[in-house]
Write a protein that holds these residues in place. Structure first.
Motif, PDB file in Angstrom:
ATOM      1  N   GLU A 224      -7.621  -1.531  -7.920  1.00  0.00           N
ATOM      2  CA  GLU A 224      -6.625  -1.901  -6.918  1.00  0.00           C
ATOM      3  C   GLU A 224      -6.533  -0.832  -5.834  1.00  0.00           C
ATOM      4  OE1 GLU A 224      -3.349  -4.524  -9.161  1.00  0.00           O
ATOM      5  OE2 GLU A 224      -3.395  -2.431  -9.813  1.00  0.00           O
ATOM      6  N   CYS A 225      -6.829  -1.211  -4.617  1.00  0.00           N
ATOM      7  CA  CYS A 225      -6.835  -0.278  -3.490  1.00  0.00           C
ATOM      8  C   CYS A 225      -5.441  -0.204  -2.880  1.00  0.00           C
ATOM      9  CB  CYS A 225      -7.825  -0.744  -2.440  1.00  0.00           C
ATOM     10  SG  CYS A 225      -9.437  -1.112  -3.090  1.00  0.00           S
ATOM     11  N   ASN A 226      -4.539   0.424  -3.560  1.00  0.00           N
ATOM     12  CA  ASN A 226      -3.154   0.430  -3.082  1.00  0.00           C
ATOM     13  C   ASN A 226      -2.624   1.831  -2.786  1.00  0.00           C
ATOM     14  OD1 ASN A 226      -2.908   1.437  -5.649  1.00  0.00           O
ATOM     15  ND2 ASN A 226      -1.500  -0.142  -6.388  1.00  0.00           N
ATOM     16  N   HIS A 227      -3.524   2.818  -2.694  1.00  0.00           N
ATOM     17  CA  HIS A 227      -3.136   4.162  -2.274  1.00  0.00           C
ATOM     18  C   HIS A 227      -4.350   4.856  -1.657  1.00  0.00           C
ATOM     19  CE1 HIS A 227      -4.561   4.880  -6.465  1.00  0.00           C
ATOM     20  NE2 HIS A 227      -4.956   6.061  -5.981  1.00  0.00           N
TER      21      HIS A 227
ATOM     22  N   PHE B 236       0.863  -1.177   0.000  1.00  0.00           N
ATOM     23  CA  PHE B 236       0.000   0.000   0.000  1.00  0.00           C
ATOM     24  C   PHE B 236       0.899   1.226   0.000  1.00  0.00           C
ATOM     25  CE2 PHE B 236      -2.620   3.368   1.699  1.00  0.00           C
ATOM     26  CZ  PHE B 236      -3.868   3.127   1.141  1.00  0.00           C
ATOM     27  N   TYR B 237       0.663   2.147  -0.954  1.00  0.00           N
ATOM     28  CA  TYR B 237       1.518   3.322  -1.120  1.00  0.00           C
ATOM     29  C   TYR B 237       0.895   4.531  -0.418  1.00  0.00           C
ATOM     30  CZ  TYR B 237       3.659   0.474  -4.770  1.00  0.00           C
ATOM     31  OH  TYR B 237       4.283  -0.546  -5.466  1.00  0.00           O
TER      32      TYR B 237
ATOM     33  N   TYR C 245      -8.955   6.442   4.097  1.00  0.00           N
ATOM     34  CA  TYR C 245      -7.928   5.470   4.463  1.00  0.00           C
ATOM     35  C   TYR C 245      -6.624   5.868   3.788  1.00  0.00           C
ATOM     36  CZ  TYR C 245      -5.623   1.021   5.406  1.00  0.00           C
ATOM     37  OH  TYR C 245      -4.755   0.052   5.847  1.00  0.00           O
ATOM     38  N   ARG C 246      -5.642   6.281   4.620  1.00  0.00           N
ATOM     39  CA  ARG C 246      -4.380   6.798   4.089  1.00  0.00           C
ATOM     40  C   ARG C 246      -3.186   5.926   4.419  1.00  0.00           C
ATOM     41  NH1 ARG C 246      -6.246  12.099   5.642  1.00  0.00           N
ATOM     42  NH2 ARG C 246      -6.275  13.510   3.836  1.00  0.00           N
ATOM     43  N   ASP C 247      -3.156   5.426   5.654  1.00  0.00           N
ATOM     44  CA  ASP C 247      -1.888   4.864   6.147  1.00  0.00           C
ATOM     45  C   ASP C 247      -2.149   3.631   6.998  1.00  0.00           C
ATOM     46  OD1 ASP C 247       0.618   4.341   7.068  1.00  0.00           O
ATOM     47  OD2 ASP C 247       1.017   6.356   7.834  1.00  0.00           O
ATOM     48  N   PRO C 248      -1.782   2.431   6.528  1.00  0.00           N
ATOM     49  CA  PRO C 248      -1.958   1.228   7.329  1.00  0.00           C
ATOM     50  C   PRO C 248      -1.182   1.256   8.638  1.00  0.00           C
ATOM     51  CG  PRO C 248      -1.469   0.693   5.043  1.00  0.00           C
ATOM     52  CD  PRO C 248      -1.231   2.144   5.200  1.00  0.00           C
ATOM     53  N   MET C 249      -0.103   2.046   8.693  1.00  0.00           N
ATOM     54  CA  MET C 249       0.745   2.048   9.885  1.00  0.00           C
ATOM     55  C   MET C 249       0.122   2.827  11.035  1.00  0.00           C
ATOM     56  SD  MET C 249       3.000   0.117   8.759  1.00  0.00           S
ATOM     57  CE  MET C 249       4.109   0.164  10.160  1.00  0.00           C
ATOM     58  N   THR C 250      -0.936   3.593  10.778  1.00  0.00           N
ATOM     59  CA  THR C 250      -1.572   4.365  11.858  1.00  0.00           C
ATOM     60  C   THR C 250      -2.827   3.689  12.377  1.00  0.00           C
ATOM     61  OG1 THR C 250      -2.850   5.695  10.291  1.00  0.00           O
ATOM     62  CG2 THR C 250      -0.679   6.523  10.936  1.00  0.00           C
ATOM     63  N   GLN C 251      -3.088   2.465  11.961  1.00  0.00           N
ATOM     64  CA  GLN C 251      -4.247   1.741  12.488  1.00  0.00           C
ATOM     65  C   GLN C 251      -4.053   1.471  13.966  1.00  0.00           C
ATOM     66  OE1 GLN C 251      -6.017  -1.448  10.134  1.00  0.00           O
ATOM     67  NE2 GLN C 251      -4.534  -1.040   8.525  1.00  0.00           N
ATOM     68  N   LYS C 252      -5.161   1.537  14.712  1.00  0.00           N
ATOM     69  CA  LYS C 252      -5.128   1.308  16.151  1.00  0.00           C
ATOM     70  C   LYS C 252      -5.716  -0.050  16.482  1.00  0.00           C
ATOM     71  CE  LYS C 252      -5.531   6.238  17.159  1.00  0.00           C
ATOM     72  NZ  LYS C 252      -6.287   7.288  17.862  1.00  0.00           N
TER      73      LYS C 252
END
Length: 422
Positions: A392-395, A225-226, A415-422
Motif C-alpha cells: 500500500e503506497c500510503n506514505h 496518503f500520510y 514522493y512525499r506530499d500530494p499537496m505539493t504537486q504542480k
C-alpha cells in the motif's frame, strides 16, 4: 499513457583568459577498439554512485518536498564537461562522476561511445520509448580544437550568442522541446542567454512506457496518503492485483517492488526497464537513503521473488526545477563555477560555468510508469503465500526508473506530499 521527460543544461561564461590546449583529448580516438567493453558497466557503476550522492544532496536541500530528476541526464551533461576539463576541474569531475577506474579519458570515451550507440539502436527497435541526446552549443567566435570537432561532431552546434542571443535561446529551447517530445518547451527563460554566453552543454532525455500489468481505471478511488503523523490528504489511489518481484531487504530495512514495463503491445513481453519502488518504514526514509549504494541496490534487486501482490499506488504528476550549482558543489564539483575552471581540452580561451539548471516532469497513471509505498501484512519468507501480499503506497517512498541492460538509473525521485504537486 505515462511519460517522463527531463533535461539539464549548464551555461558557461567566458573569462577571456588564454589557456594552453592539452593533447590528451586528441588521443581519445586512438586505439579505441583496444579498450575492454567492460568499461560500459564501469561507466554506469560510476553513474549509480553519482546518482545516489546527488539524490542525498537534493534530499538534504529539500527535506520536505517531492523530488524528481534524471541522474542520467545530469551525468551525461557533466561527462561532456569532463572530456573538456584539465587540472583541478578534471580532478573534481573524476571523483564526483566516479571515474577513478579509468586509465585516461580514452578509457572513459569507450564507455561513452558504446552507450551512445546502444541508446540510438534502442530508440529505433523498441516500442518502449527512451531517447537521449547531448549537445555542445558554442559561440561562433570560440573555435573548438580539431580533435574536439572530430570526436564530438554529432554534438557540436555553432551559434551566434554575441549578436543573436535571443535567437540562440529559442534554438536551444526548440532542441530540448524536440528531444523531450514537447514536454519541456521553455527551459531557458528570457535573459538567461546573453551576449556574454560562450558555451552551453546540454543533455535532454525522454521516456515513455506502459506497465506490463496495467491498472484498471475503474479500480482507482480516493484513499488517504500520510505525509506525516499530523498531515494527511486524499489521493487518487490506483489498485492492482498481479505478480511482481518483491523483496524484504534487511540491509536497507525496506520493501522493494519491481514493476516492469512492456516492450511490445503485441505480445506484452516485459522490457529490461522497470520502475523500482523502495518503501521504507514510515519514519525511516532518510535512514534508507543513507544505506542506499550501488551494492545494496544490486543486492535488493537480486533478492526479489515473484509474488502475488495487491498494489495500491497514487496517481501523481509534478514538475521540478532545480538550481544545480549548490547541489553540485555539495558533491564536490566546485572549480567548474570558479575563475580557475579549466576546460582547455575543448577551447583555447578559458571558460567557466555561470549557472546550471535542471527541469524534470513526471506523469504517473494507470497506463504506466511510477512507484509505490507499502505496508506488508505478513512475512515474505513464505515461498507460497496463501493470499496476496498488500503493498500500500500510503506514505513517502522512493522510486527509480532502472535500465537492467546498462544497470543505469535513468530517473529517480521521492514522493512525499500530494499537496505539493504542480
Amino acid at each position: 499513457m505515462s511519460r517522463l521527460s527531463i533535461e539539464i543544461l549548464a551555461l558557461l561564461v567566458s573569462c577571456l583568459t588564454c589557456g594552453v590546449f592539452a593533447q590528451q583529448i586528441c588521443q581519445i580516438t586512438q586505439n579505441l577498439n583496444d579498450v575492454p567493453r567492460a568499461v560500459h558497466s564501469d561507466l554506469y557503476r560510476g553513474q549509480q554512485n553519482f546518482t545516489l550522492s546527488m539524490l542525498q544532496a537534493i534530499n538534504k536541500a529539500t527535506p520536505n518536498e517531492n523530488v524528481f530528476f534524471s541522474p542520467y541526464s545530469t551525468y551525461h551533461a557533466l561527462l561532456l564537461a569532463y572530456f573538456g576539463s584539465r587540472g583541478q576541474t578534471e580532478v573534481e569531475l573524476t571523483k564526483a562522476l566516479s571515474l577513478e577506474w579509468a586509465k585516461n579519458k580514452n578509457h572513459v570515451m569507450r564507455g561513452y561511445t558504446l552507450e551512445r550507440s546502444s541508446r540510438i539502436s534502442r530508440s529505433k527497435n523498441s516500442p518502449l520509448q527512451f531517447s537521449a541526446a547531448d549537445r555542445i552549443f558554442f559561440d561562433k567566435e570560440e573555435e573548438p580544437t580539431e580533435c574536439v570537432q572530430q570526436i564530438f561532431h554529432q554534438e557540436l552546434a555553432k551559434l551566434d550568442f554575441q549578436n543573436k542571443s535571443e535567437e540562440c535561446r529559442v534554438e536551444i529551447n526548440n532542441w530540448i522541446s524536440n528531444v523531450t517530445k514537447h514536454e519541456i518547451t521553455d527551459m531557458l527563460k528570457m535573459g538567461e542567454v546573453d551576449a556574454q554566453t560562450k558555451l552551453v552543454l546540454a543533455n535532454a532525455a525522454y521516456f515513455k512506457g506502459q506497465w506490463s500489468n496495467k491498472f484498471d481505471p475503474k479500480d482507482t478511488k480516493k484513499d488517504i496518503f500520510y505525509t506525516s503523523e499530523s498531515k494527511q490528504s486524499f489521493v487518487d489511489m490506483m489498485h492492482k492485483r498481479g505478480t511482481y518481484n518483491l523483496a524484504l531487504d534487511e540491509n536497507l530495512g525496506a520493501y522493494v517492488l519491481e514493476m516492469p514495463y512492456v516492450t511490445s503491445n503485441d505480445n506484452e513481453k516485459e522490457s529490461d526497464m522497470s520502475m523500482i519502488i523502495i518503501l521504507p518504514p514510515f519514519h525511516n526514509l532518510d535512514g534508507v537513503l543513507a544505506k542506499l549504494t550501488p551494492d545494496t541496490l544490486d543486492d535488493a534487486l537480486k533478492e526479489g521473488m515473484a509474488r502475488e501482490v495487491d498494489v495500491s499506488l497514487p496517481k501523481f504528476a509534478f514538475e521540478q526545477n532545480l538550481e544545480l550549482v549548490p547541489v553540485l558543489r555539495d558533491i564536490g564539483i566546485n572549480s567548474l563555477f570558479e575563475e580557475d575552471c579549466d576546460l582547455g581540452e575543448f577551447f583555447t580561451n578559458r571558460l567557466r560555468f555561470g549557472d546550471a539548471k535542471h527541469v524534470a516532469k513526471i506523469n504517473v497513471d494507470e497506463e504506466g510508469s511510477t512507484a509505490s509505498a507499502a505496508t506488508v501484512l505478513f512475512s515474505f519468507r513464505s515461498a507460497r503465500p496463501l493470499e496476496p501480499t498488500k503493498f500500500e503506497c500510503n506514505h513517502p517512498f522512493l522510486f527509480l526508473i532502472y535500465d537492467y541492460n546498462a544497470k543505469a538509473i535513468l530517473f529517480t525521485g521521492i514522493y512525499r506530499d500530494p499537496m505539493t504537486q504542480k
